[in-house]
Write an enzyme that holds these catalytic residues in place. Structure first.
Site, PDB file in Angstrom:
ATOM      1  N   GLU A 226     -31.746 -31.620 -24.699  1.00 53.09           N
ATOM      2  CA  GLU A 226     -33.252 -30.408 -24.425  1.00 53.09           C
ATOM      3  C   GLU A 226     -34.304 -30.683 -25.600  1.00 53.09           C
ATOM      4  O   GLU A 226     -35.460 -31.001 -25.137  1.00 53.09           O
ATOM      5  CB  GLU A 226     -32.566 -28.614 -24.450  1.00 53.09           C
ATOM      6  CG  GLU A 226     -32.058 -28.459 -24.055  1.00 53.09           C
ATOM      7  CD  GLU A 226     -30.892 -26.749 -23.879  1.00 53.09           C
ATOM      8  OE1 GLU A 226     -30.379 -26.819 -24.652  1.00 53.09           O
ATOM      9  OE2 GLU A 226     -31.478 -25.965 -22.704  1.00 53.09           O
TER      10      GLU A 226
ATOM     11  N   HIS B 199     -32.240 -22.533 -19.229  1.00 54.74           N
ATOM     12  CA  HIS B 199     -31.675 -23.588 -19.635  1.00 54.74           C
ATOM     13  C   HIS B 199     -32.590 -24.822 -18.527  1.00 54.74           C
ATOM     14  O   HIS B 199     -32.112 -25.749 -18.040  1.00 54.74           O
ATOM     15  CB  HIS B 199     -29.853 -23.827 -19.664  1.00 54.74           C
ATOM     16  CG  HIS B 199     -29.093 -23.869 -20.017  1.00 54.74           C
ATOM     17  ND1 HIS B 199     -27.918 -22.450 -19.422  1.00 54.74           N
ATOM     18  CD2 HIS B 199     -29.478 -23.191 -21.412  1.00 54.74           C
ATOM     19  CE1 HIS B 199     -27.514 -21.970 -20.722  1.00 54.74           C
ATOM     20  NE2 HIS B 199     -28.013 -22.189 -21.577  1.00 54.74           N
TER      21      HIS B 199
ATOM     22  N   ARG C  17     -39.861 -24.255 -28.519  1.00 52.51           N
ATOM     23  CA  ARG C  17     -38.762 -23.694 -27.500  1.00 52.51           C
ATOM     24  C   ARG C  17     -39.087 -22.609 -26.822  1.00 52.51           C
ATOM     25  O   ARG C  17     -39.466 -21.653 -27.693  1.00 52.51           O
ATOM     26  CB  ARG C  17     -37.259 -23.584 -27.878  1.00 52.51           C
ATOM     27  CG  ARG C  17     -36.879 -23.887 -26.660  1.00 52.51           C
ATOM     28  CD  ARG C  17     -35.106 -23.927 -26.583  1.00 52.51           C
ATOM     29  NE  ARG C  17     -34.583 -23.341 -25.533  1.00 52.51           N
ATOM     30  CZ  ARG C  17     -32.383 -23.575 -25.497  1.00 52.51           C
ATOM     31  NH1 ARG C  17     -32.513 -24.097 -26.595  1.00 52.51           N
ATOM     32  NH2 ARG C  17     -32.015 -23.328 -24.214  1.00 52.51           N
TER      33      ARG C  17
ATOM     34  N   ASN D 255     -37.223 -24.994 -32.767  1.00 51.87           N
ATOM     35  CA  ASN D 255     -36.812 -23.515 -32.651  1.00 51.87           C
ATOM     36  C   ASN D 255     -36.119 -22.826 -33.119  1.00 51.87           C
ATOM     37  O   ASN D 255     -35.303 -22.950 -33.907  1.00 51.87           O
ATOM     38  CB  ASN D 255     -35.510 -24.485 -31.676  1.00 51.87           C
ATOM     39  CG  ASN D 255     -34.278 -23.565 -30.581  1.00 51.87           C
ATOM     40  OD1 ASN D 255     -34.846 -22.514 -30.347  1.00 51.87           O
ATOM     41  ND2 ASN D 255     -33.101 -23.609 -29.730  1.00 51.87           N
TER      42      ASN D 255
ATOM     43  N   ARG E 190     -20.182 -14.376 -24.415  1.00 54.49           N
ATOM     44  CA  ARG E 190     -20.976 -13.347 -23.585  1.00 54.49           C
ATOM     45  C   ARG E 190     -20.035 -13.038 -21.645  1.00 54.49           C
ATOM     46  O   ARG E 190     -19.516 -14.376 -21.536  1.00 54.49           O
ATOM     47  CB  ARG E 190     -22.539 -13.888 -22.414  1.00 54.49           C
ATOM     48  CG  ARG E 190     -23.338 -13.592 -23.424  1.00 54.49           C
ATOM     49  CD  ARG E 190     -25.155 -14.530 -23.011  1.00 54.49           C
ATOM     50  NE  ARG E 190     -25.598 -15.800 -24.119  1.00 54.49           N
ATOM     51  CZ  ARG E 190     -26.359 -16.883 -24.107  1.00 54.49           C
ATOM     52  NH1 ARG E 190     -26.162 -16.876 -23.033  1.00 54.49           N
ATOM     53  NH2 ARG E 190     -26.452 -17.456 -25.464  1.00 54.49           N
TER      54      ARG E 190
END
Ligand code: AMP
Length: 401
Positions: free
Chosen positions: A383, A179, A90, A7, A240
């Site tokens: 993930e 996601h 990813r 990632n 966020r």
């Protein structure tokens, strides 16, 4: 066969090495501050932790350092680089082009490059990682797993924004969602745990981590999700804002004269739980502050739960008949208060939490009462492991095909 998942951020590489098909974690690590004098590297193999600081110029050098560390150490994670049979990357934005993980070819790279415009912060470092890994691990197959892929089934009425249509046709401005790897996995696991076929399940999946999103899953497919063109829309997150009246942004820009770069920072890095609490973006810290009587921390938590509850209500209406609500991610898995607040007093909608089960136990579990029409589940996500499973499957068929 071992599978490496990567990632890549603009100045970081996170990785995990899995033994497949057993799915056991062999090594994991992190390289930060690439391009600086004090790049920081940390690797964990069999509970042995190695940490170093040294300059690492770019992603190529970073991957070489990672490979050397996997080969050295006692015990080494690998004895030969060829033990790695596939590398899974990813990739944040797969645009409208990808509805599943794919083996990376020149054509795939060209298409990821096309989507850079939609994810200028994420896709360029993802691509840098892919290009570096193709050089360092040239012996094996490389796979791209897209955060957006699971959401390719969202219908037009849910993915379009009500701005002039040409912005969609000319610039691809629409809801893409993120996601996806996590939402797909927990939806599939929920179907298995409830004894349903994977395309028979209607569920609301809540991924609550540093980034947070909710997805409505009808017949096993994503039909709406809270994140949009970018991962900024929807739930309140660590830093966020999530949903906000666009008029607020116009006000900040026009009346307060805040520049675009500062606005970007404000909405992505300084808002959310951090912005409201003024102390932390980390839920553990906020819970501790709340215990001490910190009102702002309490407000941030309550706002977080309220926004989530609102989305769950919206998606109950989107789905009509719903089999399950699933919680995952660092917060979703570990904070009973969030699950309780977002689902309390919804008996009339068929949701009855088992208060004790909600407080207890770890791991995969059902936390609703038997008479609850909608089952509530906690399903830990991983993930990287999902990316490794996809990579292994594609590497396997690549070798045998
Ligand atoms: P993730 O991005 O999935 O790793 O989730 C990170 C978020 O989950 C952070 O806000 C953490 O504070 C929160 N988190 C992780 N573990 C716990 C825990 N045991 N209790 C409360 N919050 C947690």
């Amino acid at each position: 066969m071992k599978i490496l998942t990567i990632n890549c951020g603009s100045s970081s590489i996170k990785y995990k090495l899995f033994q497949m098909p057993g799915e056991s974690l062999v090594a994991k690590g992190l390289l930060e501050k690439i391009g600086e004098e004090t790049s920081f590297f940390r690797q964990e193999v069999a509970n042995q932790i190695t940490e170093t600081r040294r300059p690492v110029k770019n992603h190529d050098e970073g991957l070489k350092l990672i490979t050397e560390s996997l080969l050295s150490g006692s015990p080494p994670a690998i004895k030969d680089i060829r033990e790695i049979g596939g590398v899974g990357h990813r990739v944040v934005h797969g645009g409208e082009g990808f509805d599943r993980s794919v083996v990376i070819t020149e054509d795939v790279i060209a298409r990821i490059e096309e989507y850079q415009e939609l994810a200028p912060l994420h896709n360029p470092p993802n691509l840098a990682g892919i290009k570096a890994a193709r050089r360092v691990f040239s012996h094996c197959v490389q796979v791209a797993s897209f955060d957006t892929a699971f959401h390719r089934t969202i219908p037009e009425v849910a993915y379009l924004y009500a701005i002039p249509f040409r912005f969609y046709t000319q610039h691809g401005i629409r809801r893409y969602g993120f996601h996806g790897t996590s939402h797909r996995y927990v939806a599939r696991r929920a179907a298995e745990l409830l004894g349903k076929g994977k395309y028979d399940l209607n569920a609301i999946t809540c991924h609550l981590g540093n980034g947070c999103s909710v997805t409505a899953v009808r017949n096993g497919r994503s039909v709406d999700t809270s994140m949009g063109l970018t991962p900024l829309e929807g739930l309140i997150m660590g830093t966020r804002s999530g949903d906000i009246d666009p008029g607020v942004i116009l006000f900040l820009a026009e009346r307060l004269g805040i520049e675009m770069a500062a606005l970007n920072r404000l909405l992505n890095r300084e808002s959310g739980l951090l912005g409201i609490s003024g102390t932390s973006n980390d839920f553990r810290n906020l819970l501790a502050e709340r215990e001490k009587g910190n009102q702002q921390a309490n407000l941030a938590i309550e706002m977080f739960c309220y926004r989530l509850r609102k989305y769950i209500g919206a998606y109950l209406a989107v789905l009509g008949q719903t089999d399950a609500i699933v919680f995952t991610g660092g917060i979703g898995e570990n904070v009973p208060l969030v699950r309780e607040r977002s689902l309390s007093n919804l008996q009339s909608l068929g949701i009855i939490l088992d208060q004790q089960a909600n407080q207890e136990a770890k791991g995969e579990r059902i936390i609703s009462q038997k008479e609850s029409k909608i089952a509530v589940l906690v399903i830990p996500t991983d993930e990287e492991l999902r990316i490794a499973v996809d990579t292994y499957t594609l590497a396997h068929s690549h070798l045998s095909g």
